[in-house]
Design a protein around this motif. Sequence first.
Motif, PDB file in Angstrom:
ATOM      1  N   GLY A 299       7.175  -2.570   7.929  1.00 11.45           N
ATOM      2  CA  GLY A 299       6.438  -2.943   9.131  1.00 11.45           C
ATOM      3  C   GLY A 299       6.789  -2.150  10.367  1.00 11.45           C
ATOM      4  O   GLY A 299       6.346  -2.486  11.464  1.00 11.45           O
ATOM      5  N   GLY A 300       7.561  -1.084  10.225  1.00 16.56           N
ATOM      6  CA  GLY A 300       7.951  -0.270  11.372  1.00 16.56           C
ATOM      7  C   GLY A 300       7.145   1.009  11.483  1.00 16.56           C
ATOM      8  O   GLY A 300       6.394   1.371  10.591  1.00 16.56           O
ATOM      9  N   CYS A 301       7.328   1.696  12.567  1.00 19.12           N
ATOM     10  CA  CYS A 301       6.639   2.957  12.831  1.00 19.12           C
ATOM     11  C   CYS A 301       7.338   4.093  12.087  1.00 19.12           C
ATOM     12  O   CYS A 301       8.534   4.336  12.288  1.00 19.12           O
ATOM     13  N   SER A 302       6.607   4.791  11.252  1.00 20.13           N
ATOM     14  CA  SER A 302       7.154   5.920  10.490  1.00 20.13           C
ATOM     15  C   SER A 302       7.565   7.069  11.401  1.00 20.13           C
ATOM     16  O   SER A 302       8.471   7.824  11.080  1.00 20.13           O
ATOM     17  N   GLN A 303       6.927   7.204  12.527  1.00 20.03           N
ATOM     18  CA  GLN A 303       7.218   8.296  13.454  1.00 20.03           C
ATOM     19  C   GLN A 303       8.512   8.063  14.229  1.00 20.03           C
ATOM     20  O   GLN A 303       9.221   8.997  14.544  1.00 20.03           O
ATOM     21  N   HIS A 304       8.785   6.823  14.566  1.00 25.77           N
ATOM     22  CA  HIS A 304       9.893   6.527  15.470  1.00 25.77           C
ATOM     23  C   HIS A 304      10.970   5.645  14.869  1.00 25.77           C
ATOM     24  O   HIS A 304      12.002   5.424  15.485  1.00 25.77           O
TER      25      HIS A 304
ATOM     26  N   TRP B 231       0.818  -1.213   0.000  1.00 29.05           N
ATOM     27  CA  TRP B 231       0.000   0.000   0.000  1.00 29.05           C
ATOM     28  C   TRP B 231       0.855   1.268   0.000  1.00 29.05           C
ATOM     29  O   TRP B 231       0.449   2.297  -0.516  1.00 29.05           O
ATOM     30  N   TYR B 232       2.046   1.189   0.543  1.00 31.33           N
ATOM     31  CA  TYR B 232       2.902   2.360   0.695  1.00 31.33           C
ATOM     32  C   TYR B 232       3.608   2.696  -0.613  1.00 31.33           C
ATOM     33  O   TYR B 232       4.078   1.804  -1.315  1.00 31.33           O
ATOM     34  N   LYS B 233       3.664   3.973  -0.935  1.00 31.80           N
ATOM     35  CA  LYS B 233       4.300   4.432  -2.174  1.00 31.80           C
ATOM     36  C   LYS B 233       5.767   4.048  -2.235  1.00 31.80           C
ATOM     37  O   LYS B 233       6.263   3.603  -3.258  1.00 31.80           O
ATOM     38  N   ASN B 234       6.475   4.253  -1.147  1.00 38.55           N
ATOM     39  CA  ASN B 234       7.899   3.923  -1.079  1.00 38.55           C
ATOM     40  C   ASN B 234       8.036   2.521  -0.515  1.00 38.55           C
ATOM     41  O   ASN B 234       7.878   2.293   0.674  1.00 38.55           O
ATOM     42  N   ARG B 235       8.336   1.561  -1.377  1.00 39.82           N
ATOM     43  CA  ARG B 235       8.378   0.147  -0.991  1.00 39.82           C
ATOM     44  C   ARG B 235       9.529  -0.195  -0.052  1.00 39.82           C
ATOM     45  O   ARG B 235       9.554  -1.270   0.534  1.00 39.82           O
ATOM     46  N   THR B 236      10.491   0.704   0.106  1.00 40.55           N
ATOM     47  CA  THR B 236      11.610   0.447   1.015  1.00 40.55           C
ATOM     48  C   THR B 236      11.511   1.278   2.295  1.00 40.55           C
ATOM     49  O   THR B 236      12.431   1.286   3.102  1.00 40.55           O
ATOM     50  N   SER B 237      10.406   1.977   2.484  1.00 41.51           N
ATOM     51  CA  SER B 237      10.237   2.837   3.657  1.00 41.51           C
ATOM     52  C   SER B 237      10.110   2.013   4.932  1.00 41.51           C
ATOM     53  O   SER B 237       9.841   0.805   4.907  1.00 41.51           O
ATOM     54  N   THR B 238      10.274   2.678   6.055  1.00 37.46           N
ATOM     55  CA  THR B 238      10.076   2.036   7.361  1.00 37.46           C
ATOM     56  C   THR B 238       8.662   1.468   7.447  1.00 37.46           C
ATOM     57  O   THR B 238       8.469   0.356   7.933  1.00 37.46           O
ATOM     58  N   ALA B 239       7.676   2.219   6.948  1.00 35.27           N
ATOM     59  CA  ALA B 239       6.286   1.765   7.000  1.00 35.27           C
ATOM     60  C   ALA B 239       6.089   0.477   6.197  1.00 35.27           C
ATOM     61  O   ALA B 239       5.450  -0.460   6.667  1.00 35.27           O
TER      62      ALA B 239
END
Length: 76
Positions: free
Chosen positions: A27-32, A16-24
């Motif tokens: 499975g991690g928290c984008s904030q922390h 679902w996330y645009k950036n496939r390598t992002s923290t989100a």
Amino acid sequence: MRSTIVEILAPQPPSWYKNRTSTAARGGCSQHGTPPCHEAIVASVILANAGSENIQLAVCQRGLDDLKKGQAKGHT
């Protein structure tokens, strides 16, 4: 620049996330980040910033509460 919460959803799959390598997407928290945040993801959030694409985040409860507090401050 202040972000505005557009929508709060149930946790979404990595695709679902645009950036496939992002923290989100990992499975991690984008904030922390991961680490140090090891709290469960409770929501996927869409934020809007003026002049940019919407931002997709995965957040733990603490991160969601922080986003909501920031939003409330923007409206006072």
